[in-house]
Design a protein around this motif. Structure first.
Motif, PDB file in Angstrom:
ATOM      1  N   ALA A  85       4.760   5.789  -5.584  1.00  0.00           N
ATOM      2  CA  ALA A  85       5.965   5.533  -4.784  1.00  0.00           C
ATOM      3  C   ALA A  85       6.814   4.445  -5.438  1.00  0.00           C
ATOM      4  O   ALA A  85       8.045   4.559  -5.492  1.00  0.00           O
ATOM      5  CB  ALA A  85       5.578   5.126  -3.365  1.00  0.00           C
ATOM      6  N   SER A  86       6.191   3.406  -5.974  1.00  0.00           N
ATOM      7  CA  SER A  86       6.951   2.318  -6.597  1.00  0.00           C
ATOM      8  C   SER A  86       7.564   2.736  -7.926  1.00  0.00           C
ATOM      9  O   SER A  86       8.515   2.124  -8.389  1.00  0.00           O
ATOM     10  CB  SER A  86       6.079   1.081  -6.785  1.00  0.00           C
ATOM     11  OG  SER A  86       5.063   1.329  -7.728  1.00  0.00           O
ATOM     12  N   SER A  87       7.031   3.804  -8.527  1.00  0.00           N
ATOM     13  CA  SER A  87       7.591   4.275  -9.795  1.00  0.00           C
ATOM     14  C   SER A  87       8.751   5.241  -9.569  1.00  0.00           C
ATOM     15  O   SER A  87       9.383   5.683 -10.514  1.00  0.00           O
ATOM     16  CB  SER A  87       6.513   4.960 -10.633  1.00  0.00           C
ATOM     17  OG  SER A  87       6.195   6.230 -10.084  1.00  0.00           O
ATOM     18  N   GLY A  88       9.006   5.570  -8.296  1.00  0.00           N
ATOM     19  CA  GLY A  88      10.077   6.510  -7.989  1.00  0.00           C
ATOM     20  C   GLY A  88       9.654   7.954  -8.151  1.00  0.00           C
ATOM     21  O   GLY A  88      10.470   8.861  -8.161  1.00  0.00           O
ATOM     22  N   SER A  89       8.361   8.190  -8.283  1.00  0.00           N
ATOM     23  CA  SER A  89       7.847   9.539  -8.465  1.00  0.00           C
ATOM     24  C   SER A  89       6.752   9.799  -7.451  1.00  0.00           C
ATOM     25  O   SER A  89       5.930   8.941  -7.187  1.00  0.00           O
ATOM     26  CB  SER A  89       7.274   9.699  -9.878  1.00  0.00           C
ATOM     27  OG  SER A  89       6.581  10.915  -9.994  1.00  0.00           O
ATOM     28  N   THR A  90       6.743  10.985  -6.900  1.00  0.00           N
ATOM     29  CA  THR A  90       5.664  11.346  -5.994  1.00  0.00           C
ATOM     30  C   THR A  90       4.451  11.821  -6.768  1.00  0.00           C
ATOM     31  O   THR A  90       3.360  11.852  -6.247  1.00  0.00           O
ATOM     32  CB  THR A  90       6.092  12.466  -5.025  1.00  0.00           C
ATOM     33  OG1 THR A  90       6.451  13.615  -5.791  1.00  0.00           O
ATOM     34  CG2 THR A  90       7.254  12.019  -4.170  1.00  0.00           C
ATOM     35  N   GLY A  91       4.642  12.206  -8.012  1.00  0.00           N
ATOM     36  CA  GLY A  91       3.534  12.669  -8.831  1.00  0.00           C
ATOM     37  C   GLY A  91       3.159  14.105  -8.565  1.00  0.00           C
ATOM     38  O   GLY A  91       2.984  14.871  -9.483  1.00  0.00           O
ATOM     39  N   LEU A  92       3.059  14.455  -7.315  1.00  0.00           N
ATOM     40  CA  LEU A  92       2.692  15.815  -6.951  1.00  0.00           C
ATOM     41  C   LEU A  92       3.891  16.508  -6.329  1.00  0.00           C
ATOM     42  O   LEU A  92       4.472  16.004  -5.385  1.00  0.00           O
ATOM     43  CB  LEU A  92       1.526  15.808  -5.958  1.00  0.00           C
ATOM     44  CG  LEU A  92       0.250  15.114  -6.421  1.00  0.00           C
ATOM     45  CD1 LEU A  92      -0.762  15.084  -5.280  1.00  0.00           C
ATOM     46  CD2 LEU A  92      -0.336  15.821  -7.615  1.00  0.00           C
TER      47      LEU A  92
END
Length: 139
Positions: A85-92
């Motif tokens: 979340a802090s990277s701006g990506s949900t990843g999935l």
């Protein structure tokens, strides 16, 4: 019993992909490569992941980093979710939301092939069963 097994399997898979996305930035977006190269990239990352888990687990996946199951069966989110979340990506990403292209189909096929392999006798490693049954907080 079947529902508990499916929930535990889902939590394990979400933890696996979440940790990979949190630790390996290449998993935070669709991989634009041939299916053969995507498979090589995934295998290399999984090997490195497993090596780091064995050699330096306390730093690589510290306590609370992975999801766990509470006493009442509720899922307690792991810190890998905050990292994404802090990277701006949900990843999935939901595969149903991705625009139509061959990458999605190939990704689903690759994921399913890995799931079949890692859940088979051929895909097991000697310490796997003991490790999973002794500490449900790890992969």
């Amino acid at each position: 019993m079947a529902h508990e097994t499916l929930s535990r399997a889902r939590r394990t898979i979400e933890n696996t992909f979440g940790i990979l996305a949190a630790k390996w930035r290449i998993f935070r977006r669709p991989i634009r490569a041939s299916p053969e190269n995507v498979e090589r990239i995934i295998k290399a990352c999984v090997c490195l992941h497993n090596y780091l888990r064995l050699m330096d687990n306390a730093s690589y996946t510290p306590s609370g980093f992975v999801d766990k199951e509470g006493e009442n069966g509720e899922i307690i989110p792991g810190d890998w979710r905050n990292t994404l979340a802090s990277s701006g990506s949900t990843g999935l990403q939901s595969l149903s939301n991705v625009s139509g292209n061959r990458y999605c189909f190939d990704a689903v096929q690759t994921r399913d092939n890995f799931a079949i392999y890692f859940n088979s006798v051929d895909g097991q490693v000697p310490w796997q069963v003991n490790h999973v049954t002794q500490d449900s907080r790890t992969l």
